[in-house]
Design an enzyme around this catalytic site. Structure first.
Site, PDB file in Angstrom:
ATOM      1  CG  HIS A   7      -1.928  -1.056   1.265  1.00 27.57           C
ATOM      2  ND1 HIS A   7      -3.208  -0.903   0.782  1.00 27.57           N
ATOM      3  CD2 HIS A   7      -1.862  -2.323   1.709  1.00 27.57           C
ATOM      4  CE1 HIS A   7      -3.882  -2.030   0.967  1.00 27.57           C
ATOM      5  NE2 HIS A   7      -3.083  -2.900   1.524  1.00 27.57           N
ATOM      6  CE  LYS A  16      -6.078  14.030   0.393  1.00 30.06           C
ATOM      7  NZ  LYS A  16      -5.891  13.087  -0.710  1.00 30.06           N
ATOM      8  NE  ARG A  17      -2.892   9.865  10.030  1.00 27.66           N
ATOM      9  CZ  ARG A  17      -2.555   9.004  11.010  1.00 27.66           C
ATOM     10  NH1 ARG A  17      -3.394   8.045  11.384  1.00 27.66           N
ATOM     11  NH2 ARG A  17      -1.399   9.103  11.630  1.00 27.66           N
ATOM     12  CE  LYS A  48      -1.739  10.674   3.098  1.00 24.49           C
ATOM     13  NZ  LYS A  48      -2.540   9.833   2.191  1.00 24.49           N
ATOM     14  CB  THR A  83      -9.833   5.038  -0.726  1.00 26.26           C
ATOM     15  OG1 THR A  83      -9.262   5.420   0.522  1.00 26.26           O
ATOM     16  CG2 THR A  83      -9.214   3.755  -1.220  1.00 26.26           C
ATOM     17  CE  LYS A 123     -13.592   5.970   1.256  1.00 26.45           C
ATOM     18  NZ  LYS A 123     -12.628   6.037   2.404  1.00 26.45           N
TER      19      LYS A 123
HETATM   20  C1  26W Z   1       4.843   1.016   9.610  1.00 22.58           C
HETATM   21  C2  26W Z   1       3.891   2.102   9.717  1.00 22.58           C
HETATM   22  C3  26W Z   1       2.877   2.086   8.606  1.00 22.58           C
HETATM   23  C4  26W Z   1       1.521   1.980   8.920  1.00 22.58           C
HETATM   24  C5  26W Z   1       0.582   1.992   7.885  1.00 22.58           C
HETATM   25  C6  26W Z   1       3.288   2.181   7.296  1.00 22.58           C
HETATM   26  C7  26W Z   1       2.336   2.176   6.251  1.00 22.58           C
HETATM   27  C8  26W Z   1       1.005   2.083   6.590  1.00 22.58           C
HETATM   28  C9  26W Z   1      -0.047   2.050   5.517  1.00 22.58           C
HETATM   29  C10 26W Z   1       0.363   1.227   4.388  1.00 22.58           C
HETATM   30  C11 26W Z   1      -0.302   3.402   5.049  1.00 22.58           C
HETATM   31  C12 26W Z   1      -1.584   3.491   4.264  1.00 22.58           C
HETATM   32  O1  26W Z   1      -2.639   3.588   4.823  1.00 22.58           O
HETATM   33  N1  26W Z   1      -1.442   3.531   2.929  1.00 22.58           N
HETATM   34  C13 26W Z   1      -2.549   3.936   2.126  1.00 22.58           C
HETATM   35  O2  26W Z   1      -3.273   2.787   1.713  1.00 22.58           O
HETATM   36  C14 26W Z   1      -4.431   3.135   0.965  1.00 22.58           C
HETATM   37  C15 26W Z   1      -5.225   1.864   0.668  1.00 22.58           C
HETATM   38  O3  26W Z   1      -4.571   1.099  -0.282  1.00 22.58           O
HETATM   39  C16 26W Z   1      -4.061   3.889  -0.320  1.00 22.58           C
HETATM   40  O4  26W Z   1      -5.228   4.267  -0.985  1.00 22.58           O
HETATM   41  C17 26W Z   1      -3.214   5.115   0.015  1.00 22.58           C
HETATM   42  O5  26W Z   1      -2.737   5.707  -1.168  1.00 22.58           O
HETATM   43  C18 26W Z   1      -2.036   4.717   0.899  1.00 22.58           C
HETATM   44  O6  26W Z   1      -1.307   5.853   1.357  1.00 22.58           O
END
Ligand code: 26W
Length: 812
Positions: free
Chosen positions: A365, A548-549, A554, A656, A660
């Site tokens: 992701h 968004k976060r 971003k 995502t 929406k």
């Molecule tokens: C290790 C810490 C950590 C925690 C969560 C690293 C990475 C993450 C996630 C992968 C971050 C995340 O939420 N990524 C998002 O995933 C969405 C669903 O696929 C995508 O639509 C977003 O672009 C992406 O940033």
């Protein structure tokens, strides 16, 4: 009477009176109160029980049908699930909405009062967690036998409070009043080991005994995941850590050492205490690795238990089971399945590896190097000694295969090894995930392409067929039907029926209505009514939304530079015919991510400044509702006119929120990044405001020695905006943000500034023509049907999971 088939079960009330009766009996017999003295919480809990029973009845038939057909199962392993509030969803999926509204009215409450008590389990950070929730919803809607496994964190994502000082974090004790939507299942507890050492088994070169130094219990509680427009009700199982009985030290207690007496128990329960609030930077905390192994060990034991209920031996395990790894967080599942098969079930290594490789699939992701998890070998040695041994063996056999394919290419071996040798020995979880799975996918076409060309290029060269793309999607039930009932009713009227809710590509039928002036008027009137509900600003202003976060890639900072420039333009020329604009920011920053928190603080400062400015405030307003979550998203998205998707191209895996917003008629201003590209391709270039460098231009700009100062010097408005920041008029935080942009500007914010501003002028030009804008809005909805998570699940099912639906018979 064979109760297994559910025969003899008293039918649940389908009429208003029967539903009322069921509600009253839950009020009296489950809540132990009366109509006269019932509180809103009593009414909420009784209603939840009543609605839950309707879903539980379907669940019983689902379990029976799925058990009987002994199908191939999808198991979704995710460290995060952002499920959202449950009541409205379960009322819709059980078809009891009207019955409930009637019944609670008789108790003297409105459904909306009770919905306020329906807290959402915030068991996730952002995109990854919400995607998991949309996918399990669509798995049930598509009648696919599936279980989602996760962790039941006591404390979810922190509650955000925004003050002049910026973001403050408060614990989110989401289940403080309990959770009526879950079923604890203590019988299915699993024991999980940590630490300790391994011992050889005489006569075996591959098998070992692991003697853990600590054992905790994992107790599951499951929540029902109903399908829409079908009978299937799947479950997600969330594990919470419990101390084993033996952990309470009575002797210490009776010696008055109360804290010590319970410290063992506290240590155990700490494992599922709180969600890690980072969504892009791995902190490498040991407790996080403990959480990941806890999730994996409990879930794999449960999966093996379920398999052995219906199947002999191991040959069919990989035929009956596909386990999707939601990013690298549950990757330890690969060596854990090997450990179970080899050490506990005495399966030969080669066969075990064949089973394991064929069972798992991995979804990546992110593209951010700092988000790709690697764990110190020394931490593995200490916490999971047996797994490290297994990873070493997997790596040795893997590198042998690489050596065979690319003889003598030592650099390639070093690059591809699961073990990073220097500067510190670390386990590369993404490499382990690719080596130990049958399929690897990105979450949007560009993302999957960049994965093959950059971060995982060596693996794509070795195993090209393993790499796939499955573009993300969102649940049309939660993000249109529930969030935007007015628009849903108009769409149903325009299309003639509501079959679009379960088959979103039918939205294309709206295209012809885009040319119908009266339909456009009603469309725009609904958008305006949603804006009135949101009460964020002037409902006739252009509602410009960035939700968004917070992360520098971003580029909320780019949106802020636009706001500062608008502010200065209006002050320089107050009499001009400005387009009134309400800029809405919402989102959380990881507590330790100071640069992101600076941007939040700067937004709060500038918002207050504009609010207080009599010249500018009639035309420009910045709002920042705090504690962005799924419920707030459901309120903001229907009211949005403009969707900000302005990440540096090549950085946002998919997004995502962009889907929406487009589905709810917002027009996107964005870069060629993630799923923006696919949204633009489907809604049409004329209905999308594009700007900025593409991913390859951005990469080249950096390689060719990008100088942010160069853009500052040659762009007067940019210089004015930056100088305002460095002037200190917005405080120290403004100066810090400016320094980082003029210094390194990691995400080329200044490089895309002018193109962005010009694009925003195009936006205003279109906005000034309501017919044109509304037409663009309708066409965005009409052509975004592809972004349904039902389609996403269908893609996974066809190309990765290779599973078939199991129909569940209707209630006889
Ligand atoms: C290790 C810490 C950590 C925690 C969560 C690293 C990475 C993450 C996630 C992968 C971050 C995340 O939420 N990524 C998002 O995933 C969405 C669903 O696929 C995508 O639509 C977003 O672009 C992406 O940033």
């Amino acid at each position: 009477m064979d109760l297994r088939q559910g025969i003899g079960l008293r039918k649940l009330g389908k009429t208003a009176d029967e539903f009322q009766q069921d509600l009253l009996s839950n009020l009296y017999y489950r809540r132990g109160t009366t109509v006269e003295s019932a509180s809103a919480r009593d009414a909420y809990e009784a209603l939840a029980q009543t609605v839950r029973d309707h879903l539980a009845e379907r669940r019983a038939r689902t379990a029976a049908a799925q058990f009987a057909s002994n199908p191939r199962w999808v198991y979704y392993l995710s460290a995060e699930y952002l499920l959202g509030a449950q009541l409205e969803q379960n009322l819709l999926y059980s078809g009891t909405g009207d019955l409930a509204a009637e019944a609670v009215k008789a108790l003297g409450f409105g459904l909306e009062d009770l919905e306020d008590l329906d807290v959402e389990p915030g068991l996730g950070n952002g995109g990854l967690g919400r995607l998991a929730a949309c996918l399990v919803d669509s798995l049930a809607t598509r009648d696919i036998p599936a279980v989602g496994y996760g962790i039941r964190y006591d404390l979810g994502i922190f509650r955000q409070v925004i003050t002049e000082e910026g973001q403050a974090e408060l614990p989110d004790d989401w289940a403080f009043h309990g959770n009526p939507w879950e079923f604890p299942a203590p019988d299915d507890r699993q024991a999980v080991g940590f630490y300790g050492h391994t011992e050889p088994i005489p006569g075996s070169t591959t098998r070992k005994v692991w003697v853990p130094g600590e054992v905790v219990l994992g107790e599951p509680s499951h929540m029902l995941v109903p399908g829409f427009g079908t009978e299937t009700v799947n479950i997600i199982r969330l594990w919470s850590a419990k101390a084993s009985e033996a952990s309470f030290d009575l002797s210490r207690f009776s010696a008055g050492q109360y804290a010590e007496a319970v410290q063992e128990a506290v240590r155990a329960e700490n494992i599922s205490k709180v969600l890690y609030p980072d969504d892009s930077t791995e902190l490498g905390r040991e407790l996080r690795l403990k959480q990941q192994y806890f999730l994996v060990s409990c879930s794999l034991r449960d999966i093996v238990r379920r398999f052995r209920l219906r199947n002999e031996g191991w040959d069919t395990f990989a035929d009956k089971t596909v386990i999707q790894l939601n990013d690298t967080h549950p990757t330890i599942a690969i060596p854990e399945l090997m450990r179970l098969l080899v050490d506990e079930y005495e399966v030969e290594w080669e066969q075990a590896w064949e089973i394991t490789r064929r069972t798992f699939a991995y979804t990546c992701h992110t593209l951010l190097p700092e988000a790709l998890e690697t764990w110190p070998v020394r931490m593995f040695e200490k916490l999971l000694p047996r797994h490290l041994e297994i990873i070493y063996l997997i790596n040795m056999l893997f590198l042998r295969e690489v050596e065979a394919r690319f003889p003598g290419d030592h650099d390639r071996l070093r690059r591809m090894s699961i073990i990073q040798e220097d500067p510190e020995r670390r386990v590369r979880m993404a490499h382990l995930a690719v080596v130990g799975t049958e399929a690897v996918n990105g979450v949007a076409e560009l993302h999957s392409k960049l994965l093959r060309e950059t971060v995982l290029d060596d693996f794509a060269a070795l195993w090209p067929a393993k790499f796939q793309n499955v573009t993300n999607g969102v649940s049309p039930r939660r993000f249109i039907k529930i969030a935007n009932p007015r628009l849903s009713d108009l769409i149903t009227e325009g299309l003639g029926d509501d079959s679009w809710v379960g088959d979103l590509e039918r939205l294309a039928g709206l295209e012809r209505l885009a040319d119908d002036a009266s339909f456009r008027e009603r469309w725009q009137a609904i958008k305006r009514a949603n804006k009135v509900d949101l009460a964020a600003g002037d409902p006739d202003s252009l509602t410009d939304v960035m939700i968004k976060r917070f992360h520098e890639y971003k580029r909320q900072q780019l949106k802020l530079l636009h706001v500062i420039t608008l502010y200065q333009r209006i002050r320089q020329n107050p009499a001009a015919d400005w387009v009134p604009r309400t800029v809405l920011f919402a989102g959380k920053a990881a507590p330790a991510y100071h640069a992101a928190k600076d941007i939040i603080r700067l937004i709060a400062t500038i918002a207050a400044r504009i609010e207080a400015d009599p010249v500018v405030s009639p035309y420009l307003k910045v709002v920042f509702p705090s504690n962005y979550n799924v419920t707030l998203a459901e309120r903001i998205i229907p009211a949005a006119d403009l969707s900000e998707q302005i990440s540096l191209a090549g950085k946002e895996a998919s997004g995502t929120g962009n889907m929406k917003l487009a589905l709810n008629g917002a027009v996107t201003i964005g870069t060629l990044d993630g799923a923006n590209i696919e949204i633009r391709a489907r809604v049409g270039e004329d209905n999308f405001f594009l700007f900025g460098l593409d991913a390859y231009e951005a990469a080249r700009a950096r390689i060719n020695g990008y100088q942010p100062r160069h853009f500052y010097e040659r762009d007067e408005e940019l210089r004015a905006a930056m100088d305002t920041l460095t002037s200190g008029v917005f405080g120290e935080v403004g100066r810090r943000v400016a320094d980082s942009l003029l210094g390194w500007d990691e995400y080329l914010t200044l490089a895309d500034f002018r193109s962005y501003l010009e694009c925003q002028e195009q936006v205003e030009k279109s906005w000034r023509d309501p017919a044109r804008w509304t037409r663009m809005s309708i066409l965005n909805t009409a052509h975004s049907g592809f972004f349904s998570s039902d389609r996403t699940v269908a893609d996974y099912a066809a190309r990765i999971w290779r599973v078939a639906p199991v129909p569940v018979p209707r209630e006889d």
